[in-house]
Motif scaffolding. Structure first.
Motif, PDB file in Angstrom:
ATOM      1  N   THR A 203       6.593  59.737  65.516  1.00 22.26           N
ATOM      2  CA  THR A 203       6.867  60.076  64.180  1.00 22.26           C
ATOM      3  C   THR A 203       5.798  59.362  63.301  1.00 22.26           C
ATOM      4  N   ASP A 204       5.672  58.064  63.270  1.00 19.82           N
ATOM      5  CA  ASP A 204       4.709  57.326  62.700  1.00 19.82           C
ATOM      6  C   ASP A 204       3.263  58.001  62.723  1.00 19.82           C
ATOM      7  N   THR A 205       2.858  58.451  63.951  1.00 25.96           N
ATOM      8  CA  THR A 205       1.472  59.046  64.235  1.00 25.96           C
ATOM      9  C   THR A 205       1.415  60.323  63.528  1.00 25.96           C
ATOM     10  N   GLU A 206       2.295  61.373  63.396  1.00 28.02           N
ATOM     11  CA  GLU A 206       2.287  62.408  62.715  1.00 28.02           C
ATOM     12  C   GLU A 206       2.102  62.251  61.415  1.00 28.02           C
ATOM     13  N   VAL A 207       3.162  61.441  60.863  1.00 27.64           N
ATOM     14  CA  VAL A 207       3.221  61.487  59.184  1.00 27.64           C
ATOM     15  C   VAL A 207       2.141  60.730  58.922  1.00 27.64           C
ATOM     16  N   ASP A 208       1.538  59.623  59.373  1.00 19.86           N
ATOM     17  CA  ASP A 208       0.610  59.102  59.167  1.00 19.86           C
ATOM     18  C   ASP A 208      -1.078  59.905  58.831  1.00 19.86           C
ATOM     19  N   ARG A 209      -0.763  60.742  60.110  1.00 21.76           N
ATOM     20  CA  ARG A 209      -1.862  61.703  59.940  1.00 21.76           C
ATOM     21  C   ARG A 209      -1.867  62.596  58.609  1.00 21.76           C
ATOM     22  N   ARG A 210      -0.675  63.030  58.236  1.00 23.23           N
ATOM     23  CA  ARG A 210      -0.541  64.045  57.156  1.00 23.23           C
ATOM     24  C   ARG A 210      -0.685  63.079  55.794  1.00 23.23           C
ATOM     25  N   LEU A 211      -0.171  61.925  55.860  1.00 20.44           N
ATOM     26  CA  LEU A 211      -0.435  60.969  54.552  1.00 20.44           C
ATOM     27  C   LEU A 211      -1.954  60.842  54.374  1.00 20.44           C
ATOM     28  N   GLU A 212      -2.632  60.578  55.512  1.00 20.67           N
ATOM     29  CA  GLU A 212      -4.065  60.289  55.243  1.00 20.67           C
ATOM     30  C   GLU A 212      -4.993  61.695  55.032  1.00 20.67           C
ATOM     31  N   ALA A 213      -4.512  62.673  55.285  1.00 18.38           N
ATOM     32  CA  ALA A 213      -4.897  64.108  54.845  1.00 18.38           C
ATOM     33  C   ALA A 213      -4.411  64.286  53.464  1.00 18.38           C
ATOM     34  N   ILE A 214      -3.553  64.009  52.865  1.00 16.73           N
ATOM     35  CA  ILE A 214      -3.306  63.848  51.595  1.00 16.73           C
ATOM     36  C   ILE A 214      -3.985  62.951  50.757  1.00 16.73           C
ATOM     37  N   GLY A 215      -4.228  61.685  51.258  1.00 18.87           N
ATOM     38  CA  GLY A 215      -5.337  60.684  50.755  1.00 18.87           C
ATOM     39  C   GLY A 215      -5.017  60.163  49.379  1.00 18.87           C
ATOM     40  N   THR A 216      -3.793  60.361  48.804  1.00 16.45           N
ATOM     41  CA  THR A 216      -3.681  59.609  47.609  1.00 16.45           C
ATOM     42  C   THR A 216      -3.370  58.140  47.783  1.00 16.45           C
ATOM     43  N   PRO A 217      -3.643  57.167  46.607  1.00 10.28           N
ATOM     44  CA  PRO A 217      -3.249  55.887  46.916  1.00 10.28           C
ATOM     45  C   PRO A 217      -1.536  55.709  47.284  1.00 10.28           C
ATOM     46  N   GLU A 218      -0.757  56.630  46.605  1.00 12.41           N
ATOM     47  CA  GLU A 218       0.580  56.540  47.198  1.00 12.41           C
ATOM     48  C   GLU A 218       0.939  56.941  48.469  1.00 12.41           C
ATOM     49  N   ALA A 219       0.318  58.051  48.728  1.00 12.62           N
ATOM     50  CA  ALA A 219       0.716  58.388  50.157  1.00 12.62           C
ATOM     51  C   ALA A 219      -0.117  57.307  51.285  1.00 12.62           C
ATOM     52  N   LEU A 220      -1.226  57.012  50.794  1.00 10.70           N
ATOM     53  CA  LEU A 220      -1.661  56.031  51.996  1.00 10.70           C
ATOM     54  C   LEU A 220      -0.853  54.491  52.068  1.00 10.70           C
ATOM     55  N   ALA A 221      -0.315  54.240  51.080  1.00  9.25           N
ATOM     56  CA  ALA A 221       0.480  53.069  51.178  1.00  9.25           C
ATOM     57  C   ALA A 221       1.697  53.327  51.925  1.00  9.25           C
ATOM     58  N   LEU A 222       2.226  54.512  52.344  1.00  4.64           N
ATOM     59  CA  LEU A 222       3.427  54.499  53.064  1.00  4.64           C
ATOM     60  C   LEU A 222       3.152  54.926  54.637  1.00  4.64           C
ATOM     61  N   ARG A 223       1.937  54.613  54.948  1.00  6.81           N
ATOM     62  CA  ARG A 223       1.621  54.759  56.053  1.00  6.81           C
ATOM     63  C   ARG A 223       2.298  53.567  56.948  1.00  6.81           C
ATOM     64  N   GLY A 224       2.561  54.019  58.400  1.00  8.04           N
ATOM     65  CA  GLY A 224       3.435  53.051  59.225  1.00  8.04           C
ATOM     66  C   GLY A 224       5.031  52.540  58.676  1.00  8.04           C
ATOM     67  N   GLN A 225       5.269  53.373  57.879  1.00  9.08           N
ATOM     68  CA  GLN A 225       6.819  53.202  57.497  1.00  9.08           C
ATOM     69  C   GLN A 225       7.830  54.265  57.836  1.00  9.08           C
ATOM     70  N   ALA A 226       7.500  55.349  57.992  1.00  9.85           N
ATOM     71  CA  ALA A 226       8.372  56.496  58.061  1.00  9.85           C
ATOM     72  C   ALA A 226       9.079  56.340  59.125  1.00  9.85           C
ATOM     73  N   ALA A 227       8.630  56.043  60.579  1.00  6.45           N
ATOM     74  CA  ALA A 227       9.421  55.907  61.792  1.00  6.45           C
ATOM     75  C   ALA A 227      10.448  54.855  61.701  1.00  6.45           C
ATOM     76  N   VAL A 228      10.267  53.705  61.218  1.00  2.26           N
ATOM     77  CA  VAL A 228      11.432  52.568  61.261  1.00  2.26           C
ATOM     78  C   VAL A 228      12.406  53.184  60.072  1.00  2.26           C
ATOM     79  N   ALA A 229      11.807  53.600  58.874  1.00  6.09           N
ATOM     80  CA  ALA A 229      13.002  54.013  57.874  1.00  6.09           C
ATOM     81  C   ALA A 229      13.840  55.101  58.438  1.00  6.09           C
ATOM     82  N   GLN A 230      13.118  56.184  59.195  1.00  3.24           N
ATOM     83  CA  GLN A 230      14.141  57.142  59.854  1.00  3.24           C
ATOM     84  C   GLN A 230      15.195  56.608  60.661  1.00  3.24           C
ATOM     85  N   GLY A 231      14.806  55.666  61.489  1.00  7.61           N
ATOM     86  CA  GLY A 231      15.577  55.097  62.470  1.00  7.61           C
ATOM     87  C   GLY A 231      16.707  54.203  61.714  1.00  7.61           C
TER      88      GLY A 231
END
Length: 380
Positions: A203-231
């Motif tokens: 989940t982090d691998t794919e979400v991070d890829r999409r956040l990096e494609a969006i590229g805003t500071p807000e998006a980039l700051a969320l990398r590496g957090q989605a998978a744990v949060a979802q769990g």
């Protein structure tokens, strides 16, 4: 006592081993993992593909099966069931000592059946009937088509590991299938259990890829957090679903909760701590199935603390932030489910191709062709 023992005794989380090799059964390595605190084991087509294509541990049995007239596919399932039987033996003392809470070994149905409800149910039922051990979990993919098979297996009193979960919505559907199955199951329910396996790191691998494609500071700051949060949010769903009058009526009949299981917990991004998906998902009534390398890392420098529900509002805020940044988490889940099924199918196909080559070698050119029954394929 090791940190793995303490993980269970102090925090109620069961560490399982996400790997299996015949060599480990023969040389006592699996038994040593159990002594160190491993309380269960999971397997999948990719694990067997790696095990059976490395070395010659399976050649003698495989040659004998071919000489008995089995097809390559049916011989494959015989090899799998031999390994699963050895693992079940190794984990039986844990199952008995834990009164059926742990000591389980999981084996997966043919991955090509992931979108075939009837085929999945027939294959899962055949595996359960043939192995017929109290500490067996049959793995069924948590696809939309798998839900009815999960409910039916549970209603028949069979224990299921629901695999390839990436979505909170689908997770809620899986819990509902389990509860409906328990309600339809007659008599005492204490011999029925289940786990629901969230695949974390992917989940982090794919979400991070999409956040990096969006590229805003807000998006980039969320990398590496989605998978744990979802769990962590999934755990809140678990707590709600397994409480209240509906659950209490089942608990009176001996029902056991369907524990969340964290799978794919090796860290794919080297920038993240190698125990990230263990340290941040610790809590009661959960399982973490870890590859042996991650188990070693956690044993060496993991952190023991109840983290699964330490900050539930913050976990929800992370997912809201990811969504607000422009990442569709349901679309992420759909993509990962498709990729997960495809990866297991590819491993299965690659293994059969390799076994066919081995069959030709072992039979000096007179080898068997892939074939066999459509249902269960080997669990005859």
């Amino acid at each position: 006592m090791s940190i793995l023992h303490n993980l269970y005794s102090d925090h109620g989380q069961s560490p399982w081993l996400d790997n299996l090799r015949r060599e480990w059964i023969r040389n006592g390595e699996l038994a040593r993992w159990v002594e160190r605190g491993v309380r269960g084991l999971t397997s999948n087509p990719s694990i067997f593909q790696k095990a059976m294509t490395a070395g010659h541990d399976y050649d003698e049995q495989f040659a004998g099966l071919l000489s008995d007239g089995l097809s390559v596919v049916d011989a494959y399932w015989e090899l799998v069931l031999t390994d699963i039987g050895g693992a079940l033996d190794a984990l039986t003392p844990v199952h008995e000592a834990s009164d059926g809470v742990d000591g389980f070994v999981s084996v997966e149905v043919d991955p090509k059946l992931a979108h075939n409800t009837d085929g999945t149910l027939a294959a899962a039922r055949a595996l359960s009937q043939r192995i017929d051990r109290p500490n067996l979990y049959v793995k069924i993919p948590g696809t939309a088509e798998g839900l009815a098979a999960i409910e039916a297996m549970t209603a028949e009193g069979r224990s299921v590991n629901v695999t390839l979960l990436f979505s909170l919505t689908r997770y809620a559907d899986v819990v509902e299938a389990y509860l409906c199955g328990l309600e339809a199951c007659e008599g005492d329910l204490s011999s029925v259990s289940g786990v629901a396996s969230f695949f974390i790191s992917r989940t982090d691998t794919e979400v991070d890829r999409r956040l990096e494609a969006i590229g805003t500071p807000e998006a980039l700051a969320l990398r590496g957090q989605a998978a744990v949060a979802q769990g962590q949010v999934a755990y809140q769903i678990f707590k709600r679903k397994f409480s209240g009058p509906r659950w209490e009526a089942l608990a009176v009949r001996g029902a056991r909760v369907q524990r969340p299981l964290w799978a794919s917990t090796s860290t794919k991004n080297p920038a993240y701590p190698d125990t990230l998906y263990v340290d941040q998902l610790i809590g009661p009534d959960t399982v973490n199935t870890l590859p042996d390398a991650t188990l070693e890392a956690f044993t060496d420098h993991g952190t023991l603390a109840r983290t699964i529900d330490a900050h539930p509002d913050a976990a929800r805020a992370v997912l809201d932030g990811v969504t607000d940044a422009g990442v569709d988490l349901e679309a992420v889940a759909d993509r990962l489910e498709d990729e997960g099924v495809s990866a297991f199918v590819k491993s299965f196909d690659d293994l059969l191709e390799s076994l066919t080559t081995t069959a030709d070698r072992l039979t000096q050119g007179a080898g068997a062709e892939p074939g066999g029954s459509d249902q269960m394929q080997g669990a005859r």
